[in-house]
Design a protein around this motif. Structure first.
Motif, short mmCIF file in Angstrom:
data_model
loop_
_atom_site.label_atom_id
_atom_site.label_comp_id
_atom_site.label_asym_id
_atom_site.label_seq_id
_atom_site.Cartn_x
_atom_site.Cartn_y
_atom_site.Cartn_z
N SER A 25 -4.85 14.28 0.84
CA SER A 25 -5.46 15.59 0.70
C SER A 25 -5.81 16.53 1.59
O SER A 25 -5.93 15.89 2.80
N VAL A 26 -5.87 17.63 1.33
CA VAL A 26 -6.51 18.57 2.28
C VAL A 26 -7.53 19.66 1.91
O VAL A 26 -7.66 20.18 0.82
N PHE A 27 -8.59 19.57 2.85
CA PHE A 27 -9.84 20.09 2.77
C PHE A 27 -9.60 21.31 3.60
O PHE A 27 -9.62 21.53 4.96
N VAL A 28 -9.71 22.77 3.18
CA VAL A 28 -9.55 23.79 3.70
C VAL A 28 -10.49 24.74 3.45
O VAL A 28 -10.96 24.86 2.06
N ARG A 29 -10.84 25.39 4.56
CA ARG A 29 -12.16 26.36 4.57
C ARG A 29 -11.54 27.84 4.87
O ARG A 29 -10.81 27.77 5.84
N ASN A 30 -11.99 28.72 4.40
CA ASN A 30 -11.48 30.28 4.94
C ASN A 30 -12.55 30.70 5.99
O ASN A 30 -13.70 29.97 6.38
N ASP A 31 -12.42 31.92 6.45
CA ASP A 31 -13.31 32.45 7.50
C ASP A 31 -14.78 32.55 7.05
O ASP A 31 -15.52 32.46 7.72
N GLU A 32 -15.09 32.67 5.83
CA GLU A 32 -16.27 32.81 5.25
C GLU A 32 -16.97 31.63 5.02
O GLU A 32 -18.09 31.60 4.31
N GLY A 33 -16.07 30.53 4.94
CA GLY A 33 -16.80 29.14 4.72
C GLY A 33 -16.41 28.46 3.09
O GLY A 33 -16.62 27.62 2.81
N GLU A 87 -2.24 24.24 8.84
CA GLU A 87 -2.02 23.45 9.95
C GLU A 87 -3.37 22.32 9.95
O GLU A 87 -4.68 22.77 9.56
N ILE A 88 -3.17 21.08 10.08
CA ILE A 88 -4.22 20.10 10.39
C ILE A 88 -5.05 20.29 11.59
O ILE A 88 -4.41 20.26 12.74
N ILE A 89 -6.22 20.17 11.31
CA ILE A 89 -6.93 20.32 12.49
C ILE A 89 -8.12 19.20 12.56
O ILE A 89 -8.99 19.00 13.50
N GLY A 90 -8.18 18.16 11.67
CA GLY A 90 -8.86 16.75 11.76
C GLY A 90 -8.63 16.17 10.58
O GLY A 90 -8.20 16.32 9.63
N LEU A 91 -9.85 15.39 10.49
CA LEU A 91 -10.01 14.24 9.31
C LEU A 91 -11.08 14.18 8.88
O LEU A 91 -12.19 14.04 9.34
N ILE A 143 -5.26 5.34 -2.71
CA ILE A 143 -5.81 5.26 -1.21
C ILE A 143 -5.26 6.71 -0.71
O ILE A 143 -4.38 7.26 -0.65
N ASN A 144 -6.51 7.21 -0.29
CA ASN A 144 -6.37 8.80 0.13
C ASN A 144 -6.82 8.97 1.39
O ASN A 144 -8.10 8.68 1.73
N VAL A 145 -5.92 9.56 2.14
CA VAL A 145 -6.23 10.26 3.64
C VAL A 145 -6.68 11.84 3.55
O VAL A 145 -5.70 12.47 3.09
N CYS A 146 -7.76 12.16 3.68
CA CYS A 146 -8.26 13.53 3.53
C CYS A 146 -8.33 14.38 4.82
O CYS A 146 -9.17 13.65 5.58
N LEU A 147 -7.64 15.39 5.19
CA LEU A 147 -7.51 15.95 6.20
C LEU A 147 -8.14 17.46 6.32
O LEU A 147 -8.08 18.05 5.09
N ARG A 148 -8.56 17.70 7.31
CA ARG A 148 -9.16 19.08 7.68
C ARG A 148 -7.95 20.20 7.80
O ARG A 148 -7.18 19.50 8.72
N ALA A 149 -7.74 21.34 7.24
CA ALA A 149 -6.66 22.22 7.76
C ALA A 149 -7.22 23.57 7.80
O ALA A 149 -8.50 23.74 7.18
N ARG A 150 -6.68 24.52 8.25
CA ARG A 150 -6.73 25.91 8.36
C ARG A 150 -5.58 26.79 7.80
O ARG A 150 -4.26 26.12 8.20
N VAL A 151 -5.77 27.66 7.27
CA VAL A 151 -4.40 28.66 6.84
C VAL A 151 -4.03 29.39 7.91
O VAL A 151 -4.56 29.87 8.87
N VAL A 152 -2.44 29.13 7.95
CA VAL A 152 -1.73 29.77 8.97
C VAL A 152 -0.78 30.68 8.53
O VAL A 152 0.02 31.30 9.37
N GLY A 153 -0.56 30.80 7.15
CA GLY A 153 0.38 31.76 6.53
C GLY A 153 0.35 31.57 5.03
O GLY A 153 -0.40 30.95 4.49
N GLY A 154 1.36 32.23 4.34
CA GLY A 154 1.44 32.27 3.12
C GLY A 154 0.78 33.05 2.22
O GLY A 154 -0.25 33.85 2.68
N VAL A 155 0.82 32.88 0.81
CA VAL A 155 0.06 33.91 -0.17
C VAL A 155 -0.30 32.81 -1.10
O VAL A 155 0.44 31.95 -1.56
N VAL A 156 -1.59 33.02 -1.61
CA VAL A 156 -1.86 32.39 -3.00
C VAL A 156 -0.86 32.41 -4.11
O VAL A 156 -0.64 33.72 -4.48
#
Length: 164
Positions: free
Chosen positions: A27-35, A78-82, A108-121
């Motif tokens: 899984s991926v936990f993503v936050r934008n610049d506003e949190g 892009e992945i930036i952490g765990l 069994i889930n590995v949840c990673l931190r990530a930030r948006v680098v492109g695309g559109v919702v």
């Protein structure tokens, strides 16, 4: 699983069926610049979640997380952490097709931190009814399964990666 498969998550439920399989997911936990946190509403159980999916043969955990996020939300990350590794036997998922149980899985889930680098919702209609950026203070207004809520709460913290 087909698009007509229904998912029922159990958490700390003594009456939950016994697991018949275990499968690794990312899984991926993503936050934008506003949190705000990236959430999507699943089509198979109508609950809100973070992008998540099964790891395919030949791909890494990070590749899976990036792929699932783009498939489900349209956003490239892009992945930036765990955030952590979640494997509690208290979480059991039942997959049903019609009235028949296809599988009872203990994930069994590995949840990673990530930030948006492109695309559109752009939600994938097979997996996500909608995609939203949700301010942390508004998360209580969303129906999130307790097992996923744990990942989100830990992701919001600044502690070391969580491992169970």
């Amino acid at each position: 699983m087909s698009k007509h498969t229904r998912r029922i998550d159990h958490w700390q439920d003594p009456d939950a069926p016994k697991p018949t399989s275990r499968k690794a997911s990312a899984s991926v936990f993503v936050r934008n610049d506003e949190g705000a946190v990236l959430l999507l509403r699943r089509t198979d159980n109508d609950l809100w979640t973070i992008p998540t999916g099964g790891i395919k043969k030949g791909e890494t955990v990070a590749q899976c997380a990036v792929r699932e996020c783009e498939e489900e939300t349209g956003l490239k990350v892009e992945i930036i952490g765990l955030v952590g590794i979640f494997s509690s036997p208290e979480h059991v998922i039942v997959y049903m097709h019609g009235d028949d149980v296809n599988e009872v899985r203990q994930p069994i889930n590995v949840c990673l931190r990530a930030r948006v680098v492109g695309g559109v919702v752009k939600p994938d209609p097979k997996e996500a009814q909608e995609v939203r950026w949700v301010a942390p203070g508004d998360l209580g207004d969303y129906s999130v399964h307790p097992a996923l809520q744990r990942r989100i709460e830990i992701g919001l913290g600044d502690q070391e990666p969580y491992i169970e």
